[in-house]
Design an enzyme around this catalytic site. Structure first.
Site, short mmCIF file in Angstrom:
data_model
loop_
_atom_site.label_atom_id
_atom_site.label_comp_id
_atom_site.label_asym_id
_atom_site.label_seq_id
_atom_site.Cartn_x
_atom_site.Cartn_y
_atom_site.Cartn_z
N ASP A 102 0.82 -1.22 0.00
CA ASP A 102 0.00 0.00 0.00
C ASP A 102 0.85 1.27 0.00
OD1 ASP A 102 0.92 -0.14 2.56
OD2 ASP A 102 -1.04 -0.34 3.52
N ASP A 188 7.08 -12.76 0.59
CA ASP A 188 7.69 -12.54 -0.74
C ASP A 188 8.87 -13.49 -0.96
OD1 ASP A 188 9.14 -11.19 1.21
OD2 ASP A 188 9.39 -9.34 0.06
N HIS A 212 11.15 1.11 -1.31
CA HIS A 212 11.91 2.08 -0.52
C HIS A 212 13.16 1.46 0.10
CE1 HIS A 212 10.13 0.31 3.08
NE2 HIS A 212 8.92 0.49 2.54
N1 UDP Z 1 1.15 -4.43 6.69
C1 UDP Z 1 0.12 -5.17 7.22
N2 UDP Z 1 -0.02 -5.22 8.58
C2 UDP Z 1 0.81 -4.55 9.41
C3 UDP Z 1 1.85 -3.79 8.86
C4 UDP Z 1 2.00 -3.76 7.49
O1 UDP Z 1 -0.64 -5.77 6.48
O2 UDP Z 1 0.64 -4.62 10.62
C5 UDP Z 1 1.30 -4.36 5.23
C6 UDP Z 1 1.33 -2.92 4.74
O3 UDP Z 1 0.04 -2.45 4.53
C7 UDP Z 1 2.18 -3.02 3.50
C8 UDP Z 1 3.10 -4.20 3.78
O4 UDP Z 1 2.52 -4.92 4.85
O5 UDP Z 1 1.40 -3.30 2.36
C9 UDP Z 1 4.50 -3.74 4.17
O6 UDP Z 1 4.41 -2.91 5.30
P1 UDP Z 1 5.37 -1.67 5.54
O7 UDP Z 1 5.49 -0.85 4.28
O8 UDP Z 1 4.90 -0.95 6.76
O9 UDP Z 1 6.75 -2.37 5.92
P2 UDP Z 1 8.06 -2.68 5.08
O10 UDP Z 1 8.08 -4.17 5.01
O11 UDP Z 1 7.95 -2.03 3.75
O12 UDP Z 1 9.14 -2.11 5.90
MN MN Z 2 6.90 -0.44 2.87
#
Ligand code: UDP
Ligand code: MN
Length: 273
Positions: A102, A188, A212
């Site tokens: 998202d 993933d 990111h």
């Molecule tokens: N997400 C989720 N539940 C959570 C935290 C994150 O479903 O409690 C989802 C979030 O909506 C996003 C993905 O997991 O689509 C990755 O989350 P985020 O960008 O916060 O973390 P990243 O892995 O990129 O650091």
């Molecule tokens: Mn993220």
């Protein structure tokens, strides 16, 4: 009726755009998505979340799926959502499964153009790895380490129908959750393991997917149109965002509105600002 030509080529309607989210981000993250790129594919995009939200159900034309997965950031919770995403695709008649987080912006027309150059009848796994070398890990004690690449979920990735069908025995009916638990890997990474090890298909590295986890400032602002996805990190020591040409639109910390209005100035949301 479809002609012979259109049966192997790809149109927007052949793509299943799947977004993983959580109720915690319905406001903070989904608002910008729904206001921008979602409008370019409202009938093809689905949001997989963990709570019902009447306002979003309305704004997305009912394209919210309550997975009933737990709302945590834990491995099993996220695997549960990926599993629900994949199962929905398998049950659909779409030709390409594309997963996004998202915090992704999807350049929908460019994505469709990219996929239309490939056949969904062949095995394809498109995405961007976040580490330079294949992951080498021991799945279980007393076994030889396995080596494989995986596409970072946070950059978005796409899988052809042919490959998805071959993955089905390992993934469908929430079997992905069991596998994630067994090999103790994020969703993933587990998808990469299934594709490269079980199905013997290699990841095709596509530079135009962006998470990111990479320094987004390295994207050339003159090539925005060629890119397939973008992301942002606002809580890094310094924000990690796409370098857009000036002027940056007001109240646009993620830069998604500015990107959207550069690419698609005719969009309704761009005329107002
Ligand atoms: N997400 C989720 N539940 C959570 C935290 C994150 O479903 O409690 C989802 C979030 O909506 C996003 C993905 O997991 O689509 C990755 O989350 P985020 O960008 O916060 O973390 P990243 O892995 O990129 O650091
Ligand atoms: Mn993220």
């Amino acid at each position: 009726e479809q002609t012979n030509k259109s049966s192997t080529s790809t149109h927007l309607d052949d793509v299943f755009l799947s977004v993983k989210t959580t109720h915690k981000y319905h406001e903070a993250r989904l608002r910008i998505v729904v206001d921008t790129w979602f409008r370019l594919a409202p009938h093809q995009t689905y949001f997989f979340t963990d709570k019902d939200d009447q306002e979003l159900i309305k704004k997305t034309g009912g394209h919210m799926v309550n997975t009933h997965c737990s709302d945590g950031h834990g491995r099993q919770d996220l695997c549960c959502k990926m599993s629900a995403e994949f199962d929905s695709f398998l049950k659909s008649s779409k030709k390409w499964f594309c997963h996004f987080d998202d915090d992704n912006y999807v350049n929908v027309p460019q994505l469709v153009k990219f996929l239309s150059q490939k056949s969904w009848k062949k095995d394809y796994y498109f995405g961007k790895p976040s580490i330079p070398h294949p992951l080498e890990i021991k799945i279980a004690a007393n076994t030889r380490p396995v080596k494989f690449n995986f596409a970072t979920g946070g950059a978005g990735f796409c899988i052809s129908r042919a490959l998805a069908n071959r993955m089905s025995p390992y993934v469908s009916d929430m079997r992905l959750v069991t596998l994630c638990g067994k090999i103790i890997l994020p969703d993933d990474v587990t998808i990469g393991y299934i594709i490269e090890n079980k199905c013997q298909v290699n990841l095709t590295r596509i530079n135009e997917f962006h998470s990111h986890l990479e320094p987004l400032r390295n994207i050339n602002p003159r090539t925005l149109r060629d890119q397939l996805t973008f992301s942002y990190g606002l809580s890094d020591p310094r924000p990690n965002i796409v370098p857009v040409p000036e002027p940056v639109l007001p109240n646009d910390p993620t830069r998604f509105m500015t990107i959207h209005c550069i690419l698609y100035p005719e969009s309704e949301v761009c005329k107002k600002t």
